[in-house]
Write a protein that holds these residues in place. Structure first.
Motif, mmCIF file in Angstrom:
data_model
loop_
_atom_site.group_PDB
_atom_site.id
_atom_site.type_symbol
_atom_site.label_atom_id
_atom_site.label_comp_id
_atom_site.label_asym_id
_atom_site.label_seq_id
_atom_site.Cartn_x
_atom_site.Cartn_y
_atom_site.Cartn_z
ATOM 1 N N ARG A 274 0.931 -1.159 -0.035
ATOM 2 C CA ARG A 274 0.091 -0.040 0.047
ATOM 3 C C ARG A 274 0.810 1.052 0.016
ATOM 4 N NH1 ARG A 274 -2.230 -3.879 2.731
ATOM 5 N NH2 ARG A 274 -4.579 -4.439 2.427
ATOM 6 N N VAL A 275 0.706 2.049 -0.928
ATOM 7 C CA VAL A 275 1.404 3.340 -1.181
ATOM 8 C C VAL A 275 0.521 4.619 -0.911
ATOM 9 C CG1 VAL A 275 2.980 4.593 -2.746
ATOM 10 C CG2 VAL A 275 2.936 2.093 -2.550
ATOM 11 N N SER A 276 0.654 5.261 0.191
ATOM 12 C CA SER A 276 -0.054 6.443 0.543
ATOM 13 C C SER A 276 -0.044 7.603 -0.519
ATOM 14 C CB SER A 276 0.157 6.926 1.980
ATOM 15 O OG SER A 276 -0.482 8.180 2.381
ATOM 16 N N THR A 277 -0.796 8.382 -0.637
ATOM 17 C CA THR A 277 -0.958 9.318 -1.520
ATOM 18 C C THR A 277 -0.267 10.494 -0.941
ATOM 19 O OG1 THR A 277 -2.879 10.209 -1.007
ATOM 20 C CG2 THR A 277 -2.847 9.012 -3.177
ATOM 21 N N PRO B 140 5.541 11.258 -7.357
ATOM 22 C CA PRO B 140 5.618 11.374 -8.819
ATOM 23 C C PRO B 140 6.487 10.318 -9.355
ATOM 24 C CG PRO B 140 5.598 13.543 -7.889
ATOM 25 C CD PRO B 140 5.652 12.387 -6.676
ATOM 26 N N GLU B 141 7.575 9.827 -8.531
ATOM 27 C CA GLU B 141 8.626 9.092 -8.959
ATOM 28 C C GLU B 141 7.867 7.586 -8.945
ATOM 29 O OE1 GLU B 141 9.121 11.436 -6.876
ATOM 30 O OE2 GLU B 141 10.683 12.420 -7.867
ATOM 31 N N PHE B 142 7.121 7.236 -7.988
ATOM 32 C CA PHE B 142 6.547 6.042 -7.709
ATOM 33 C C PHE B 142 5.422 5.720 -8.846
ATOM 34 C CE2 PHE B 142 2.282 4.285 -6.575
ATOM 35 C CZ PHE B 142 2.404 3.031 -6.434
ATOM 36 N N ALA B 143 4.874 6.727 -9.158
ATOM 37 C CA ALA B 143 3.815 6.799 -10.213
ATOM 38 C C ALA B 143 4.474 6.559 -11.745
ATOM 39 C CB ALA B 143 3.068 8.084 -10.551
ATOM 40 N N ARG B 144 5.695 7.359 -12.044
ATOM 41 C CA ARG B 144 6.132 6.951 -13.191
ATOM 42 C C ARG B 144 6.934 5.695 -13.416
ATOM 43 N NH1 ARG B 144 7.610 12.772 -12.559
ATOM 44 N NH2 ARG B 144 9.385 12.192 -11.115
ATOM 45 N N LEU B 145 7.446 4.990 -12.172
ATOM 46 C CA LEU B 145 7.926 3.903 -12.277
ATOM 47 C C LEU B 145 6.703 2.774 -12.535
ATOM 48 C CD1 LEU B 145 10.451 3.943 -9.285
ATOM 49 C CD2 LEU B 145 10.872 3.415 -11.646
ATOM 50 N N VAL B 146 5.587 2.758 -11.812
ATOM 51 C CA VAL B 146 4.445 1.822 -12.205
ATOM 52 C C VAL B 146 3.914 1.777 -13.318
ATOM 53 C CG1 VAL B 146 2.183 1.467 -11.602
ATOM 54 C CG2 VAL B 146 3.587 2.047 -9.689
ATOM 55 N N LYS C 279 -9.330 4.008 -14.099
ATOM 56 C CA LYS C 279 -9.198 5.181 -13.216
ATOM 57 C C LYS C 279 -7.973 5.323 -12.509
ATOM 58 C CE LYS C 279 -14.189 5.190 -12.016
ATOM 59 N NZ LYS C 279 -15.395 5.073 -11.234
ATOM 60 N N THR C 280 -7.418 4.162 -11.953
ATOM 61 C CA THR C 280 -6.004 4.145 -11.526
ATOM 62 C C THR C 280 -5.075 4.621 -12.269
ATOM 63 O OG1 THR C 280 -6.800 2.147 -10.024
ATOM 64 C CG2 THR C 280 -4.615 2.935 -10.090
ATOM 65 N N HIS C 281 -5.015 4.484 -13.366
ATOM 66 C CA HIS C 281 -4.303 4.874 -14.791
ATOM 67 C C HIS C 281 -4.167 6.315 -14.914
ATOM 68 C CE1 HIS C 281 -2.655 5.664 -18.617
ATOM 69 N NE2 HIS C 281 -1.768 4.391 -18.464
ATOM 70 N N LYS C 282 -5.532 6.951 -14.648
ATOM 71 C CA LYS C 282 -5.367 8.308 -15.070
ATOM 72 C C LYS C 282 -5.112 8.864 -13.531
ATOM 73 C CE LYS C 282 -8.041 12.180 -15.885
ATOM 74 N NZ LYS C 282 -7.251 13.349 -15.205
ATOM 75 N N ASP D 29 -1.607 11.730 -13.467
ATOM 76 C CA ASP D 29 -1.647 13.012 -12.844
ATOM 77 C C ASP D 29 -0.544 12.889 -11.877
ATOM 78 O OD1 ASP D 29 -4.020 13.736 -14.429
ATOM 79 O OD2 ASP D 29 -5.461 13.225 -12.729
ATOM 80 N N ALA D 30 -0.525 11.834 -11.108
ATOM 81 C CA ALA D 30 0.524 11.967 -9.919
ATOM 82 C C ALA D 30 1.860 11.818 -10.455
ATOM 83 C CB ALA D 30 0.388 10.639 -9.111
ATOM 84 N N SER D 31 2.163 11.436 -11.764
ATOM 85 C CA SER D 31 3.760 11.406 -12.233
ATOM 86 C C SER D 31 4.037 12.773 -12.637
ATOM 87 C CB SER D 31 3.410 10.689 -13.411
ATOM 88 O OG SER D 31 2.860 11.077 -14.684
#
Length: 157
Positions: A112-115, A121-127, A139-142, A146-148
């Protein structure tokens, strides 16, 4: 490359102050036991509220994650660590209630990775770069896109 995700110090401060405040109220309630408002119920209520603040403190110390191009080394709220390779992730979803991303691998292990974590942003880019696209719902992709670029999911709706 190794990136650490961790909660801001404000999480520790809010959790610790909240716990201390409610435990102090419980102590005052016990000390003024002769007052009609100081019942066992009020004391237990203050203790329960103090205990509810402790997970924030635990999260600050244990829910730290290390990211690399190959995997996420994740911490759990009450201790324990795990490692999940990006290539093994079979599901990525966002929990709107808890405000965290949930990663699950083929063995059923969950991270689990809290917002609220620094480094989101680094987490989102790596995922987005390393997790198979079919493992991420729309929905998660969007939210990850955004987080990236630094737009965190809304905490309050």
């Amino acid at each position: 490359m190794s990136i650490q995700l961790r909660l801001p110090v404000t999480t520790l401060v809010i959790g610790a102050l909240s716990a201390a405040f409610f435990f102090w109220l419980a102590a005052v309630s016990v000390a003024t036991g002769k007052h009609p408002a100081a019942t066992l119920g009020t004391t237990l209520c203050f203790v329960a509220l103090g205990l509810m603040a402790l997970p924030m403190v635990a999260d600050y110390f244990f829910a730290r994650h290390l990211l690399s191009d190959d995997a996420i080394d994740f911490g759990r709220r009450f201790g324990g660590r795990g490692t999940m390779r990006w290539a093994d992730v079979r599901l990525v979803r966002f929990s709107p209630t808890m405000k965290w991303f949930v990663l699950e691998d083929q063995a059923g292990t969950r991270a689990r990775v809290s917002t609220n974590l620094g480094g989101l942003p680094e987490f989102a880019r790596l995922v987005l770069a390393h997790v198979p696209p079919e493992a991420i719902d729309k929905k998660t992709h969007k939210l990850l896109v955004d987080a990236s670029v630094g737009r965190r999911p809304r905490v309050w709706l």
